[in-house]
Design a protein around this motif. Structure first.
Motif, PDB file in Angstrom:
ATOM      1  N   ASP A   1      44.652  39.924  17.692  1.00 15.71           N
ATOM      2  CA  ASP A   1      45.494  40.901  18.235  1.00 15.71           C
ATOM      3  C   ASP A   1      46.934  40.448  18.021  1.00 15.71           C
ATOM      4  N   LEU A   2      47.788  41.062  17.433  1.00 16.40           N
ATOM      5  CA  LEU A   2      49.101  40.905  17.432  1.00 16.40           C
ATOM      6  C   LEU A   2      49.886  40.738  18.783  1.00 16.40           C
ATOM      7  N   VAL A   3      50.657  39.732  18.932  1.00 13.25           N
ATOM      8  CA  VAL A   3      51.543  39.470  20.334  1.00 13.25           C
ATOM      9  C   VAL A   3      52.689  40.138  20.221  1.00 13.25           C
ATOM     10  N   VAL A   4      52.802  41.054  21.019  1.00 11.23           N
ATOM     11  CA  VAL A   4      54.059  42.102  20.940  1.00 11.23           C
ATOM     12  C   VAL A   4      54.896  41.802  22.163  1.00 11.23           C
ATOM     13  N   LYS A   5      54.177  41.159  23.312  1.00  3.59           N
ATOM     14  CA  LYS A   5      54.999  41.064  24.477  1.00  3.59           C
ATOM     15  C   LYS A   5      54.488  39.594  24.988  1.00  3.59           C
ATOM     16  N   ASP A   6      55.397  38.897  25.928  1.00  8.39           N
ATOM     17  CA  ASP A   6      55.083  37.528  26.294  1.00  8.39           C
ATOM     18  C   ASP A   6      54.240  37.633  27.557  1.00  8.39           C
ATOM     19  N   GLU A   7      52.911  37.545  27.221  1.00 14.22           N
ATOM     20  CA  GLU A   7      51.858  37.738  28.495  1.00 14.22           C
ATOM     21  C   GLU A   7      51.940  36.438  29.365  1.00 14.22           C
ATOM     22  N   SER A   8      51.679  36.650  30.571  1.00 18.29           N
ATOM     23  CA  SER A   8      51.632  35.498  31.664  1.00 18.29           C
ATOM     24  C   SER A   8      50.458  34.844  31.297  1.00 18.29           C
TER      25      SER A   8
END
Length: 496
Positions: free
Chosen positions: A244-251
């Motif tokens: 999965d492409l990282v599109v936001k900074d997950e915690s």
């Protein structure tokens, strides 16, 4: 400034038991852990004692007759004499230990400072030398991509028995006020780590400019600059985690191993752009694959784990270059082949990465050390870099000597890099017209015999290119003439 430090209770208690059962009055070693910039705290994984130096002497000792661990038992020394005890530390040796250990640590793991095992009075009387030792460790094992201007100093006191932690400033003026206390506690640190793994494939073309020749820069310097330049490109790379492409900074992410891929910006080469207006005379082709690991606390954002993984890739490339340079510095006068490529060592007896461009008269190649991974603590790994002729026995020796751990079983060591990275040097004509070597047998035979130098080869390549261009022009003219003739004949037949 770090406000809190949490140590892995299992490892730290084990270290305390080992030291209390020993007869040593003092000991110095390294703190291995992780700096969490988002929460201003440090996690300490383990304490690694600095081994004896080459002469067999301990890296830390108390001044003879100035108090020690057995003072309380003997009760023979007055309090004033015991209070005057101080530490003697081999600062350079501790710094060298930090430099070697830092090469074995993976993404997210760092040398955070030092620990000292001694009594309370000798600690208080040795503030300056302890700060100097911390500063030497910080210079030998710098933390990239951070502006943290302090390191940790943990004191394990046996009289009275207690643990204390301090921040040690790295400012140039070291005084007794350079260390300040910070909160310290023990807990379960390693159990909360997440693992990220990446196999990163790279193919760098590093131009050799005329100024590199005129300034007598070594190939190692050009390569080091190229790696640093590529680090800036890798910093902007997008990431794919578990497909999965990282599109936001997950915690946070689920527990377990996470596979990562990096997508570099298309058609961006800052190193080539920097040399676009300079005359290029050659090319260093550096390519291969790097297997990388990074460890992140479950509370940290994904961006921190990706930054640690990128930093580990660059650090591994730099460490491999350092290994080659260290070996060549130690054996510059030896011509013994240690498993390197046949063309690696020239008439000077040194690997070509240590040579300057104007000394190079033929294409050369060098196979870099390969990276292997050794099980460490609670499912984590450390690494080592092996030259082609070295075996896993070297890895075992490094683990015992540098990391103070039992020799690992060979079956547990991971060897994912089947083909290690390689470096090739080429002149500009060899890079631009690679068919010259294969299509022109006289060029290749003369070069193999050593008669043809790189400048002569360049001249022959230029002549060959000019001949091919002239032939193409004449063929084009002939085709135009034939076309005109056919057109004239056809038109004449229509008129008649």
């Amino acid at each position: 400034m770090v406000k809190a430090v949490v140590g892995e209770e299992t490892q730290l208690k084990s270290t305390e038991d080992r030291l209390s059962q020993s007869a040593v009055p003092s000991q110095v070693g390294l703190l291995i852990g992780k700096l969490s910039s988002s929460s201003d705290r440090c996690l300490v994984f383990d304490l690694i004692p600095t081994p004896p130096n080459d002469a067999g002497e301990a890296a830390c000792s108390l001044l003879e007759g100035r108090g020690g661990r057995d003072d309380k038992k003997r009760g023979s020394k007055p309090k004033s004499q015991s209070d005057s005890s101080s530490l003697v530390i081999d600062k350079d040796w501790v710094a060298e230990h930090a430099r070697q250990v830092s090469r074995m640590l993976l993404g997210g793991m760092k040398v955070l400072g030092i620990y000292i095992w001694t009594n309370e009075s000798s600690f208080k009387n040795s503030t300056i030398i302890l700060c100097q030792t911390v500063k030497g460790v910080a210079e030998a094992a710098p933390l990239l991509e951070t502006d943290w201007d302090e390191r940790l100093l943990i004191h394990i006191s046996y009289s009275p028995r207690r643990w204390t932690c301090r921040n040690c400033s790295l400012t140039s003026n070291i005084t007794s006020s350079s260390i300040r206390p910070c909160d310290f506690k023990m807990g379960r640190v390693l159990a909360s780590l997440q693992t990220f793994r990446c196999t990163y494939t790279f193919d760098l073309r590093l131009p050799i400019c005329c100024e590199d020749v005129s300034s007598a820069r070594k190939f190692a310097d050009i390569l080091r600059q190229g790696i640093s330049s590529h680090a800036k490109e890798l910093k902007d790379a997008k990431a794919i985690i578990d497909g999965d492409l990282v599109v936001k900074d997950e915690s946070c992410l689920p527990d377990g191993l996470h596979e990562v891929e990096f997508l570099l910006p298309f058609m961006k080469d800052s190193f080539a752009e920097a040399c676009s207006e300079k005359e290029v005379v050659g090319v260093l082709a550096f390519s291969g694959s790097v297997c990388s690991f990074a460890y992140s606390n479950s509370r940290e954002p994904v961006s921190q784990a990706l930054a640690d993984l990128k930093g580990d890739i660059i650090m591994s490339l730099q460490s491999r270059l350092d290994v080659i340079c260290d070996e060549s510095d130690g054996e510059s006068s030896s011509n013994t082949n240690r498993g390197k490529d046949a063309s690696e060592e020239l008439s000077t007896g040194e690997p070509f990465v240590q040579l300057t461009p104007q000394l190079l008269r033929k294409q050369c190649s060098l196979t870099f050390p390969r990276r292997v991974f050794i099980p460490w603590l609670a499912g984590t790994y450390i690494c080592d870099h092996l030259q082609l002729a070295e075996t896993l026995e070297v890895v075992k020796d490094h683990c015992v000597e540098l990391m103070a751990m039992p020799a690992p079983d060979s079956s547990t060591i991971l060897e994912p890099e089947i083909v290690p990275p390689a470096l090739n040097s080429k002149s500009l004509w060899d890079a631009a017209l690679p068919f010259c070597l294969t299509s022109s047998p006289d060029c290749s035979s003369l070069e193999k015999s050593g008669i043809l130098t790189s400048q002569e080869h360049e001249g022959k390549s230029t002549s060959s290119a000019n001949f091919n261009l002239s032939a193409a022009v004449w063929i084009l003219i002939l085709a135009i003439l034939i076309g005109l003739a056919l057109y004239t004949v056809k038109r004449f037949s229509h008129t008649t």
